[in-house]
Design an enzyme around this catalytic site. Structure first.
Site, PDB file in Angstrom:
ATOM      1  N   LYS A 188      28.223  35.047  52.102  1.00 42.46           N
ATOM      2  CA  LYS A 188      27.954  36.147  51.173  1.00 42.46           C
ATOM      3  C   LYS A 188      27.033  35.619  50.077  1.00 42.46           C
ATOM      4  CE  LYS A 188      30.110  39.383  47.982  1.00 42.46           C
ATOM      5  NZ  LYS A 188      31.366  39.999  47.545  1.00 42.46           N
ATOM      6  N   LYS A 241      26.394  38.753  54.670  1.00 42.05           N
ATOM      7  CA  LYS A 241      26.150  39.855  53.742  1.00 42.05           C
ATOM      8  C   LYS A 241      25.170  39.446  52.658  1.00 42.05           C
ATOM      9  CE  LYS A 241      28.676  42.312  50.202  1.00 42.05           C
ATOM     10  NZ  LYS A 241      29.912  42.418  49.502  1.00 42.05           N
TER      11      LYS A 241
HETATM   12  C1  PBG Z   1      33.444  42.431  46.111  1.00 45.49           C
HETATM   13  C2  PBG Z   1      32.395  43.054  46.940  1.00 45.49           C
HETATM   14  C3  PBG Z   1      31.077  43.423  46.605  1.00 45.49           C
HETATM   15  C4  PBG Z   1      30.568  44.091  47.718  1.00 45.49           C
HETATM   16  C5  PBG Z   1      31.546  44.066  48.701  1.00 45.49           C
HETATM   17  N1  PBG Z   1      32.664  43.397  48.202  1.00 45.49           N
HETATM   18  C6  PBG Z   1      30.326  43.322  45.324  1.00 45.49           C
HETATM   19  C7  PBG Z   1      29.913  42.028  44.765  1.00 45.49           C
HETATM   20  O1  PBG Z   1      30.077  40.971  45.334  1.00 45.49           O
HETATM   21  O2  PBG Z   1      29.423  42.109  43.638  1.00 45.49           O
HETATM   22  C8  PBG Z   1      29.198  44.717  47.811  1.00 45.49           C
HETATM   23  C9  PBG Z   1      29.031  45.743  48.868  1.00 45.49           C
HETATM   24  C10 PBG Z   1      27.821  46.585  48.757  1.00 45.49           C
HETATM   25  O3  PBG Z   1      26.909  46.342  47.943  1.00 45.49           O
HETATM   26  O4  PBG Z   1      27.752  47.547  49.533  1.00 45.49           O
HETATM   27  N2  PBG Z   1      33.227  41.156  45.717  1.00 45.49           N
END
Ligand code: PBG
Length: 316
Positions: A188, A241
């Protein structure tokens, strides 16, 4: 003159029937997971209709409709009534996600209920873990994340998806939940494409950014190390992601590991297409289906995407 006929690749492109016959990659509802936001109060979203907030009753109605149109899986995110320094709303028994799970589980036995395991929607400071002297404390956060995952499973979750990027959280969750599928957000990235999500979830950090725990966009070998650790700690699915700007990472993970691979087609990717379509620059349906096809072609077995409802209507 050559004795071989020139290659004629257009032969198999000449009719829709032939194109359908030889297509290598297809998008199916079976592989899509829709994010849903549950909150004490509903909040619509005209520009990004898939990014509204539902009450518990509202999310039940939404899932009724999703099951009717053939959707298979959702991932729940919670927006709590109030936040605190520890993010206790994430794991309390009557938390918003736990309430939604208890309402949904008995009504929709065939719908897969995944949950996002993170603290950022629940902490007053908006970071994904607890703070110690303005730094996110890894091990203290891992303990609270594991507690959150357990409370989700007790309330009826089929699978948990830790998205916090603390070291060791998959192992801590696996130790407490030997039977539960873990979809690990392994790679991520600290991305600029999460903006619309943070608006809906109310989870933007109140100071600093997430670069001390989410990955640097320049790195791909490090993504493979993250995956390696998550496999060793007991992950069942490896998630990359965002999706579209990171298709090379999806491909690299696909080639290195034999676990199922997931990709998260994030809120910013959805919003870009929506905005461009609204301005008349492109066709939403064509752009969305092409994006999802490309994510699968890169190697994703499943995709988290805001286009599930649309795909259901487009594919009939
Ligand atoms: C929680 C999380 C996030 C997203 C999914 N889980 C936000 C972040 O990391 O700030 C983002 C998903 C999206 O942008 O569709 N940590």
């Amino acid at each position: 003159m050559s004795t071989f006929p020139a290659a004629r690749l257009r032969r198999l492109r000449s009719t829709a029937g032939l194109r359908d016959l030889v297509r290598e990659t297809e998008v199916s509802l079976d592989d899509l997971i829709l994010p849903l936001f549950v909150a004490p109060d509903a909040l619509g979203n005209d520009a990004l209709p898939a990014m509204q907030r539902f009450t518990v009753e509202g999310v039940v109605r939404e899932c009724e409709e999703l099951v009717r149109i053939g959707a298979r899986a959702v991932i729940l995110f919670g927006v709590p009534e109030s936040k605190d320094d520890e993010g206790s709303g994430a794991w309390v028994d009557d938390g918003i996600v736990q309430q939604a799970l208890r309402a949904l589980r008995p009504r929709f036995p065939e719908l897969l209920l995944l949950t996002d395991v993170c603290l950022c929607e629940y902490t007053a400071h908006g970071h994904c873990g607890v703070l110690h002297d303005d730094r996110v404390d890894n091990d203290a956060s891992v303990e609270l994340l594991a507690r959150t995952a357990v409370s989700h499973v007790e309330a009826g979750a089929d699978a948990v998806c830790p998205s916090d990027m603390m070291d060791g959280r998959v192992g801590a969750i696996r130790e407490r939940l030997p039977e539960t599928p873990i979809v690990a957000y392994s790679a991520k990235y600290a991305s600029a494409f999460y903006g619309p999500f943070r608006d809906v979830a109310g989870s933007a950090p109140s100071f600093g950014d997430r670069r001390s725990y989410q990955m640097d966009p320049g790195n791909v070998r490090e993504a493979l190390r993250e995956c390696e650790l998550d496999v060793a700690e007991g992950a069942d699915v490896l998630l990359v992601k965002p999706a579209l700007p990171y298709l090379d990472v999806v491909r690299a993970v696909r080639e290195r590991f034999d676990l199922p691979v997931a990709a998260y087609n994030v809120s910013g990717e959805y919003a870009m297409v929506k905005a461009a379509a609204a301005a008349g620059h492109l066709d939403e349906r064509a752009a969305a289906l092409e994006s999802l096809t490309a994510i699968k072609r890169a190697g994703a077995d499943m995709i988290f995407t805001y286009w599930v409802r649309d795909v259901a209507s487009w594919l009939v």
